[in-house]
Design an enzyme around this catalytic site. Structure first.
Site, PDB file in Angstrom:
ATOM      1  N   HIS A   1      43.034  40.996  39.557  1.00  0.00           N
ATOM      2  CA  HIS A   1      42.059  40.908  38.484  1.00  0.00           C
ATOM      3  C   HIS A   1      40.685  41.376  38.957  1.00  0.00           C
ATOM      4  CE1 HIS A   1      40.000  37.270  40.033  1.00  0.00           C
ATOM      5  NE2 HIS A   1      41.203  36.796  40.330  1.00  0.00           N
TER       6      HIS A   1
ATOM      7  N   CYS B   1      44.587  34.606  44.281  1.00  0.00           N
ATOM      8  CA  CYS B   1      44.741  35.859  43.540  1.00  0.00           C
ATOM      9  C   CYS B   1      44.040  37.001  44.275  1.00  0.00           C
ATOM     10  CB  CYS B   1      44.183  35.716  42.132  1.00  0.00           C
ATOM     11  SG  CYS B   1      45.264  34.789  41.012  1.00  0.00           S
TER      12      CYS B   1
END
Length: 564
Positions: free
Chosen positions: A422, A441
């Site tokens: 992301h 992440c």
């Protein structure tokens, strides 16, 4: 149904003087049926990798022996002897037994249970070879289930590789062509070969420092250069006077320089001399072997296009047609919230994503800013005035916008870790050299460029993406073709010339792999392609005349997706 024959009696029979096909059929069928309920067995003091897989392998062959041609055994022995080129151990493939059985007349001279044991052990060695080269020797989940993911290996693929290898005219060519190896594996494999060559130089005297050597130079230093190049496999032929730096020696030096990323001028300066004098480093070889093993965990049957996240290097690469098409810096998980290693499939992007605040952060929240909303966990309804820190009752969701923790785009590939790629509003962090800073992440430095590249085939261009990002509406966009995503933890990688880049073991994962790599393979998880009928049968007892040792160990029956 096949008649039940006591295996103790079978082991005392001899193939000589009896119809070999019938006896082989009965002997193998009766023995192998017992394998289905005993995933761990010992034969000739060797633990079989997966008895249930061997049972299905022979069932497909009508319970006939697989190894009837001495030439086939010899061909397989050649493969095993070269397995060190992949960073594997020939000992893992019963090389001592293979050498014995490859001797002329040895296999043909075995009878009864000794012949059966030889066939089973040869097939176990082949099963190990096709498994280790396609999926790795170690099961990553059994190494560390917290940070490694992979499905059980499919039994049908293992058996197809085994049957294909035995049926092929050229066993080595068949096994080498099963699937294309990615360039980053071949690069590191080349580096292993070079590191092993360097180790071979340890017994030779080093070339003393001195003036640059080039074509026309003479003296003892030239002879030592020639000697070391010959040991490394370069064609530095010995002329009548080996102390003369001739044209052939200059060309050999150029070949060495090209392999090590040095300007190929054919002369021995300080940089080339350092390569020639580099001592063999066993720890470097071990590190390369360890990372080749990691690469095998996820690399099978890769298409030409995929995303490679190189966690320990803090980089992500878009691979097109088997080569790097585009790269970007990334931020990965901190030591206490590591980015796991696994492979999945990216199928859609989310523009203007929302972010659900993790409970670990929500516990310490105070007053919510205007870009956050509170959602009742029971009703799913938005709430005003509730206590944001009450994580048992409420969820806290950050709405889309430039300050959203996920930025303006996230790249989705469902997985149990809830890890994905992301954007991030914290762009300054990409300037750091060590970027293990996230909660697991992968934050991407140039996410909009990546989105543009991935959505091109879905008829999205940058202008169309920007129009969506001008608003705050969340938009899910499917890729025209789903793309594999590989999150790899590699503490060593090499370039095309074989130069190795060593990375810090930021998560401390190397010791666990290193400790297991040179131990005997323990077990594998197999997804069986059909329900396996369980028939415990009778486990053969040792026959003192045959040298067979067949011992049942404690294990649960093989099941779909179970350990084999």
């Amino acid at each position: 149904m096949r008649p039940s024959i006591p295996l103790v009696a079978l082991l005392s029979w001899s193939i000589a003087g009896m119809p070999s096909s019938t006896l082989a059929d009965e002997l193998l069928a009766s023995t192998l049926e017992s394998f289905r309920a005993a995933p761990t067995l010992v034969l000739w003091e060797t633990s079989l990798l997966s008895p249930p897989v061997l049972a299905d392998f022979y069932a497909q062959r009508g319970y006939q022996f697989a190894w009837n041609e001495p030439a086939r055994v010899a061909a397989f022995l050649g493969l095993v002897e070269r397995s060190g080129e992949e960073g594997l151990r020939p000992e893992d493939f019963h090389i001592a037994v293979l050498r014995r059985l490859a001797q002329p007349g040895t296999l043909a001279g075995l009878q009864g249970s000794a012949r059966l044991a030889a066939d089973l052990l040869l097939s176990d060695a082949l099963l190990r070879y096709v498994h280790h080269t396609r999926y790795g020797k170690l099961d990553p989940v059994l190494v560390d289930a917290r940070w490694n993911d992979r499905d059980p290996v499919p039994e049908e693929r293992l058996i197809a590789d085994m049957q294909g290898a035995l049926a092929a005219e050229d066993m080595a060519a068949f096994l080498a062509a099963r699937f294309p190896k990615p360039f980053w594996y071949e690069d590191l494999k080349r580096a292993l070969s070079m590191a092993i060559q360097m180790r071979e130089l340890a017994e030779l005297p080093q070339v003393p420092a001195g003036p640059m050597l080039a074509q026309g130079s003479r003296g003892e230093r030239v002879r030592l250069v020639r000697q070391r190049l010959q040991r490394l496999g370069y064609q530095a032929l010995s002329p009548e006077n080996p102390e003369v730096f001739d044209a052939e020696l200059s060309e050999a030096v150029r070949a060495l320089q090209r392999d090590h990323g040095i300007k190929p001028d054919g002369a021995i300066g300080p940089q080339t001399l350092a390569v020639l004098n580099q001592p063999g480093d066993a720890s470097r070889i071990d590190l390369i072997r360890l990372n080749l093993e990691r690469m095998r965990w996820l690399y099978a049957d890769l298409p030409a296009d995929y995303i490679l996240v190189d966690v320990a290097a803090y980089m992500a690469h878009l691979i097109r047609d088997g080569a790097i098409a585009w790269s970007t810096r990334v931020i990965v998980g901190k030591e206490d919230s590591q980015t796991p290693m696994f492979r999945d499939v990216l199928d859609h992007l989310v523009l203007n994503p929302t972010w659900m605040v993790p409970v670990s952060i929500q516990k310490n929240l105070g007053t919510l800013g205007s870009d956050y909303i509170l959602v009742d966990r029971r009703t799913g309804q938005r709430v005003r005035g509730g206590n944001a820190a009450d994580y048992q009752r409420y969820r806290v969701v950050q709405q889309p916008g430039p300050e959203n923790a996920l930025g303006r785009v996230k790249f989705m590939f469902p997985n149990r870790h809830a890890v994905y790629l992301h954007d991030t509003p914290s762009k300054a962090l990409f300037g750091r050299s060590a970027r293990a800073l996230s909660h697991g992440c992968v934050r991407v430095q140039n996410p909009l460029k990546l989105a543009e590249l991935l959505l091109k085939e879905a008829n999205w261009n940058r202008a169309r993406i920007d129009r969506v990002l001008e608003g705050t509406q969340t938009r899910h966009i499917s890729l025209a073709q789903p793309l594999p995503v590989l999150l790899y933890y590699l503490t060593a990688r090499a370039d095309a010339s074989g130069r190795v880049e060593i990375r810090p073991d930021i998560y401390g994962r190397d010791p666990a792999v290193s400790a297991l790599l040179d131990q005997p393979a323990r077990r594998i998880r197999v997804a069986f392609y059909k329900p396996v009928p369980l028939n415990p049968g009778i486990i053969p007892l040792p026959d003192p005349d045959s040298g067979v040792q067949l011992t049942r160990c404690t294990a649960s029956p093989a099941v779909q997706g179970g350990e084999g």
